[in-house]
Design a protein around this motif. Structure first.
Motif, PDB file in Angstrom:
ATOM      1  N   GLY A 181       0.771  -1.233   0.000  1.00 16.99           N
ATOM      2  CA  GLY A 181       0.000   0.000   0.000  1.00 16.99           C
ATOM      3  C   GLY A 181       0.799   1.278   0.000  1.00 16.99           C
ATOM      4  N   HIS A 182       2.113   1.201  -0.185  1.00 16.10           N
ATOM      5  CA  HIS A 182       2.916   2.417  -0.247  1.00 16.10           C
ATOM      6  C   HIS A 182       2.727   3.136  -1.584  1.00 16.10           C
ATOM      7  N   ALA A 183       2.622   2.351  -2.646  1.00 22.32           N
ATOM      8  CA  ALA A 183       2.557   2.919  -3.991  1.00 22.32           C
ATOM      9  C   ALA A 183       1.490   2.194  -4.804  1.00 22.32           C
ATOM     10  N   THR A 184       1.197   2.771  -5.955  1.00 21.72           N
ATOM     11  CA  THR A 184       0.305   2.126  -6.919  1.00 21.72           C
ATOM     12  C   THR A 184       0.651   2.679  -8.288  1.00 21.72           C
ATOM     13  N   PHE A 185       0.190   2.018  -9.343  1.00 21.26           N
ATOM     14  CA  PHE A 185       0.366   2.541 -10.695  1.00 21.26           C
ATOM     15  C   PHE A 185      -0.854   3.384 -11.046  1.00 21.26           C
ATOM     16  N   GLY A 186      -0.610   4.658 -11.356  1.00 22.47           N
ATOM     17  CA  GLY A 186      -1.697   5.587 -11.599  1.00 22.47           C
ATOM     18  C   GLY A 186      -1.708   6.196 -12.982  1.00 22.47           C
ATOM     19  N   PRO A 187      -1.221   7.435 -13.153  1.00 22.44           N
ATOM     20  CA  PRO A 187      -1.352   8.138 -14.432  1.00 22.44           C
ATOM     21  C   PRO A 187      -0.545   7.483 -15.546  1.00 22.44           C
ATOM     22  N   ILE A 188      -1.012   7.671 -16.760  1.00 27.12           N
ATOM     23  CA  ILE A 188      -0.359   7.090 -17.930  1.00 27.12           C
ATOM     24  C   ILE A 188       0.804   7.973 -18.370  1.00 27.12           C
ATOM     25  N   GLY A 189       1.962   7.345 -18.582  1.00 27.32           N
ATOM     26  CA  GLY A 189       3.142   8.098 -18.993  1.00 27.32           C
ATOM     27  C   GLY A 189       3.333   8.112 -20.496  1.00 27.32           C
ATOM     28  N   GLU A 190       4.456   8.634 -20.932  1.00 29.03           N
ATOM     29  CA  GLU A 190       4.748   8.757 -22.360  1.00 29.03           C
ATOM     30  C   GLU A 190       4.861   7.403 -23.033  1.00 29.03           C
ATOM     31  N   THR A 191       5.208   6.372 -22.279  1.00 37.73           N
ATOM     32  CA  THR A 191       5.317   5.030 -22.851  1.00 37.73           C
ATOM     33  C   THR A 191       3.948   4.392 -23.071  1.00 37.73           C
ATOM     34  N   GLY A 192       2.896   5.028 -22.563  1.00 40.12           N
ATOM     35  CA  GLY A 192       1.553   4.480 -22.697  1.00 40.12           C
ATOM     36  C   GLY A 192       1.141   3.578 -21.562  1.00 40.12           C
ATOM     37  N   GLU A 193       2.004   3.401 -20.553  1.00 41.74           N
ATOM     38  CA  GLU A 193       1.685   2.561 -19.402  1.00 41.74           C
ATOM     39  C   GLU A 193       1.616   3.406 -18.138  1.00 41.74           C
ATOM     40  N   PRO A 194       0.906   2.900 -17.109  1.00 45.20           N
ATOM     41  CA  PRO A 194       0.783   3.663 -15.856  1.00 45.20           C
ATOM     42  C   PRO A 194       2.128   3.831 -15.154  1.00 45.20           C
ATOM     43  N   ARG A 195       2.239   4.940 -14.403  1.00 38.85           N
ATOM     44  CA  ARG A 195       3.444   5.272 -13.652  1.00 38.85           C
ATOM     45  C   ARG A 195       3.187   5.136 -12.154  1.00 38.85           C
ATOM     46  N   LEU A 196       4.244   4.867 -11.424  1.00 38.01           N
ATOM     47  CA  LEU A 196       4.150   4.722  -9.976  1.00 38.01           C
ATOM     48  C   LEU A 196       3.868   6.059  -9.307  1.00 38.01           C
ATOM     49  N   VAL A 197       2.968   6.020  -8.342  1.00 30.74           N
ATOM     50  CA  VAL A 197       2.641   7.200  -7.544  1.00 30.74           C
ATOM     51  C   VAL A 197       2.532   6.785  -6.085  1.00 30.74           C
ATOM     52  N   LEU A 198       2.609   7.763  -5.198  1.00 34.22           N
ATOM     53  CA  LEU A 198       2.416   7.519  -3.783  1.00 34.22           C
ATOM     54  C   LEU A 198       0.936   7.274  -3.538  1.00 34.22           C
ATOM     55  N   ALA A 199       0.603   6.095  -3.039  1.00 34.40           N
ATOM     56  CA  ALA A 199      -0.807   5.705  -2.910  1.00 34.40           C
ATOM     57  C   ALA A 199      -1.579   6.651  -2.000  1.00 34.40           C
ATOM     58  N   SER A 200      -0.984   7.055  -0.902  1.00 30.07           N
ATOM     59  CA  SER A 200      -1.697   7.911   0.060  1.00 30.07           C
ATOM     60  C   SER A 200      -2.050   9.263  -0.526  1.00 30.07           C
ATOM     61  N   ARG A 201      -1.297   9.702  -1.532  1.00 31.59           N
ATOM     62  CA  ARG A 201      -1.582  10.990  -2.158  1.00 31.59           C
ATOM     63  C   ARG A 201      -2.490  10.827  -3.376  1.00 31.59           C
ATOM     64  N   TRP A 202      -2.327   9.724  -4.097  1.00 35.78           N
ATOM     65  CA  TRP A 202      -3.064   9.557  -5.350  1.00 35.78           C
ATOM     66  C   TRP A 202      -4.503   9.096  -5.117  1.00 35.78           C
ATOM     67  N   ILE A 203      -4.699   8.197  -4.159  1.00 38.57           N
ATOM     68  CA  ILE A 203      -6.033   7.654  -3.905  1.00 38.57           C
ATOM     69  C   ILE A 203      -6.751   8.591  -2.938  1.00 38.57           C
ATOM     70  N   ARG A 204      -7.710   9.331  -3.460  1.00 41.37           N
ATOM     71  CA  ARG A 204      -8.311  10.430  -2.705  1.00 41.37           C
ATOM     72  C   ARG A 204      -9.350   9.975  -1.686  1.00 41.37           C
ATOM     73  N   SER A 205     -10.108   8.932  -2.003  1.00 44.43           N
ATOM     74  CA  SER A 205     -11.194   8.516  -1.110  1.00 44.43           C
ATOM     75  C   SER A 205     -11.155   7.004  -0.893  1.00 44.43           C
ATOM     76  N   PRO A 206     -10.139   6.505  -0.218  1.00 43.45           N
ATOM     77  CA  PRO A 206     -10.054   5.055  -0.004  1.00 43.45           C
ATOM     78  C   PRO A 206     -11.146   4.561   0.936  1.00 43.45           C
ATOM     79  N   ARG A 207     -11.691   3.398   0.625  1.00 47.87           N
ATOM     80  CA  ARG A 207     -12.668   2.782   1.521  1.00 47.87           C
ATOM     81  C   ARG A 207     -11.933   2.075   2.661  1.00 47.87           C
ATOM     82  N   SER A 208     -12.562   2.049   3.822  1.00 51.09           N
ATOM     83  CA  SER A 208     -11.972   1.385   4.979  1.00 51.09           C
ATOM     84  C   SER A 208     -12.899   0.261   5.424  1.00 51.09           C
TER      85      SER A 208
END
Length: 424
Positions: A181-208
């Motif tokens: 849960g530290h990171a996840t693959f989020g926005p699409i980069g120039e290669t056309g594949e998702p890029r790593l992002v900090l999960a706590s910042r990228w996922i705005r409304s996580p369910r608990s």
């Protein structure tokens, strides 16, 4: 009183709930498109499926697209870029596309299985606990100070920190960051594949969700889009024990999300199914034809893939050498009857190989190929029917095995254990 269904009912129910029924296909080929924004409709399809296999990035986008009428590959990218969906390891240590808000609680509920083998894997790779802690620390610092990073970029920070790491560590380390849960693959980069992002910042409304609530949700939302399932299906798909799967299904029944069914003609545990009660009366006809991607939930959503597939006869044709890599399938009346691929030869276009004894009508498949090409913005692609050539299949299989043996260290690490995770 428990409802009894037959094999035909089971197939119809599964196709309908997977959004692969005749009505859904008609919407893909020429029906109306809902008014919601394309990215939101893509996210709704992923959310409906709970999670969708993501090993093959290109195939996984079509798996979403075929379940989202009127969508295009750019719409899938938009859903990633808006943080609506992510690519990560939510269940059984296998990468999936999943709604952003769902990945965290799913990992909390199922992490025991994937994480238990990690120390042994690190010992094999030569990663000490101290080195792991330092690599994680440096990675989180890098992701905190940068919006996103790809695999190459994050490893440059390991270099800059003076860490001596090996190329075959990288897949495990990226997996570890995401699995915990530290990171996840989020926005699409120039290669056309998702890029790593900090999960706590990228996922705005996580369910608990925790404990029984999480297990009940897991069972209900796994079963609902897969028609009717067995406890062994949920156990395999989620990477949990069969007793835990049965308990989760029972919890879902108690809250009214699922009902038990009996499969006519089956015995013992094989006859015990669970399904969303709302789907029982709404399942319509099965479409004549479909072109499904490799690793699609049509097959990968279940441990027991009957009635969609005759594994005894055709498994080696869909999974050559039983290497865990599922080919794209041609589906007729809900059952896989062949494989297909985008040929590297321009004149062949979409090359289709029927199973022995099966007939594939290229004219009937034309609208489905056109839908696939529209999704990818590649119009005018021809269709070629290839006869199954046993010597060629054997040679291709041997070639694949040689290529795997000669693969890079990172590729070997990336696919290590994939056969076990896919239940083969």
């Amino acid at each position: 009183m428990t409802t009894t269904i037959g094999a035909d009912d089971l197939l119809r129910l599964r196709m309908h709930t997977q959004r692969l029924g005749a009505d859904a296909v008609a919407g893909q080929i020429g029906g109306g498109v809902p008014e919601a924004r394309p990215a939101e409709r893509v996210a709704a399809s992923v959310r409906h499926m709970l999670a969708m296999q993501g090993q093959d990035w290109k195939a996984s986008r079509w798996a979403v697209g075929i379940r989202t009428p009127g969508s295009a590959v750019a719409d899938v990218a938009a859903a990633f870029n808006e943080g609506l969906i992510v690519r990560s390891w939510p269940v059984r240590g296998t990468i999936h596309i999943v709604a952003a808000e769902d990945v965290g609680w799913m990992q909390d509920a199922t992490n025991a299985g994937p994480l238990v083998g990690a120390p042994k894997r690190r010992a094999y790779l030569g990663i000490t606990d101290a080195m792991l802690d330092r690599l994680v620390e440096v990675s989180i610092e890098a992701l905190t100070t940068h919006d996103s990073l790809d695999r190459d970029e994050i490893s440059t920070f390991w270099d800059e920190a003076g860490l001596e790491w090996k190329p075959n560590w990288r897949y495990h380390l990226v997996w570890w960051l995401c699995q915990n849960g530290h990171a996840t693959f989020g926005p699409i980069g120039e290669t056309g594949e998702p890029r790593l992002v900090l999960a706590s910042r990228w996922i705005r409304s996580p369910r608990s969700l925790t404990g029984d609530e999480a297990f009940s949700e897991l069972a209900a939302r796994y079963a609902a889009p897969r028609g009717a399932v067995r406890a062994t299906d949920l156990a395999w798909w989620a990477g949990i024990s069969v007793p835990d799967a049965r308990r989760a299904l029972t919890l879902a029944v108690e809250r009214g999300s699922l009902v038990p069914l009996v499969l006519d003609g089956a015995r013992g545990a094989a006859s015990q199914l669970w399904a969303d009660p709302e789907a029982l009366d709404s399942a319509g006809a099965v479409p004549d034809w479909l072109l499904l991607p490799g690793f699609d939930e049509h097959l990968l959503g279940y441990k027991d893939r009957d009635p969609q597939f005759d594994a005894a006869a055709h498994l080696n044709l869909v999974v050559p050498g039983r290497n865990g890599v599922f080919r794209a399938t041609v589906v007729r009346d809900g059952r896989a009857v062949g494989t297909w691929q985008r040929s590297t030869r321009k004149r062949e276009g979409v090359a289709i190989t029927p199973f022995p004894g099966e007939h594939v009508d290229p004219d009937a498949l034309r609208p489905h190929v056109d839908r696939w090409t529209a999704f990818h913005d590649e119009p005018g692609i021809p269709i070629t029917i290839r006869e199954l050539d046993a010597p060629r299949e054997v040679a291709a299989r041997r070639g694949h095995q040689r290529a795997a043996a000669e693969a890079s260290a990172e590729a070997r690490e990336r696919y290590a254990g994939v056969l076990d995770r896919l239940g083969q």
